[in-house]
Enzyme design. Sequence first.
Site, PDB file in Angstrom:
ATOM      1  N   ASN A 137       0.856  -1.176   0.000  1.00  0.00           N
ATOM      2  CA  ASN A 137       0.000   0.000   0.000  1.00  0.00           C
ATOM      3  C   ASN A 137       0.903   1.240   0.000  1.00  0.00           C
ATOM      4  O   ASN A 137       2.133   1.139   0.105  1.00  0.00           O
ATOM      5  CB  ASN A 137      -0.987  -0.013   1.167  1.00  0.00           C
ATOM      6  N   GLU A 155       3.257   1.659   3.035  1.00  0.00           N
ATOM      7  CA  GLU A 155       4.378   0.711   3.030  1.00  0.00           C
ATOM      8  C   GLU A 155       5.426   1.119   1.992  1.00  0.00           C
ATOM      9  O   GLU A 155       6.638   1.027   2.241  1.00  0.00           O
ATOM     10  CB  GLU A 155       3.861  -0.692   2.737  1.00  0.00           C
ATOM     11  N   ASP A 179      -4.767  -8.758   0.860  1.00  0.00           N
ATOM     12  CA  ASP A 179      -4.675 -10.179   0.516  1.00  0.00           C
ATOM     13  C   ASP A 179      -5.545 -10.488  -0.710  1.00  0.00           C
ATOM     14  O   ASP A 179      -5.171 -11.282  -1.570  1.00  0.00           O
ATOM     15  CB  ASP A 179      -5.134 -11.046   1.698  1.00  0.00           C
TER      16      ASP A 179
END
Length: 330
Positions: A205, A208, A274
């Site tokens: 994301n 990150e 995920d």
Amino acid sequence: MNDLLKIVERFEGKKICVIGDIIADVFVFGRPYRLSREAPVVVVKYEGEKVFPGSAGNTVNNLVALGAYVYPIGTIGKDEMGQRLMEYFLKLGRVDPEGIIVDDRMTTTKTRILAGDKHTSKQQVIRIDRIEEKPPSKKTKKKIVESIFKIKEKVDAFIVSDYGHGVVDRKVIEIVRGFRKEILIVGDSRYNLSSFRGFTIITPNEQEATELLKNRKIPSIEALGKKILKMLDLRALLITRGNLGMALFTEDGKVEHIPISGKDEVTDVTGAGDTVCAALTLSLATGADFYSAAKIANFAAGIVVMKRGTAVATRFELKEAIKNHGKDST
């Protein structure tokens, strides 16, 4: 959109290996019914609980929901939560449990307490994490490595899903990276992105991605993505940006900005990364180009963020979302 639907049709039966940290996501439901006499807090009457696979386990769950056959490689504890996770996977019918190693560590568990009255949407009150700090034993690590080599010949792609609980270490990454010319490798890591050099694609994301270059001044998302792509020697990079959608960077220098596919008022983002990783990997495993795969992953994310808790996007839902795209605005 027909091209995207044809890609999704080809998901059925693709074989994907997920290497990573499998945890238990526990949801405890209750109804608030009085104030406590012990402290100024509301007392919640227990109504029930559900256990879902979390972290790498959620990636496995999403892959199955999209039509894949999955080979997980990870660990669970010899405890109740480990047993419940194994039972969950076996019920799915499309999970090969051979690579799930039962070791002497506790199953890491994240328990969310949700409270609300009968006809209202229950809200999360608190989350309690029980985290196994002990790393996997040498014996377990040896089994993980053996499983990777054993499963490699059976699968169309690897997903490395690292949540920092010890399954994905330097050796695992080096082994998988060694397959880069033969097979698709997708990386998803919350804490250790810099070690994924040479993977096919990674899916951080925006936070990150920014933290990966935290000591450098980066003027824009375009500059950030191009810098990471080159630094990690990736073929592509997909940065998820919340209600700003996604940004895709490819090795030919192209940058594609993909707006969100659904509403920008989301219900719950738990495990959405995920879902993105699962849909992206399956699309690429069918031979889709990076841009088409990213658009499909974007549709999958738009479905799952409208659900509460650790959820999946099914293949049927994904096809419906693609078919109906744009109809709401007419």
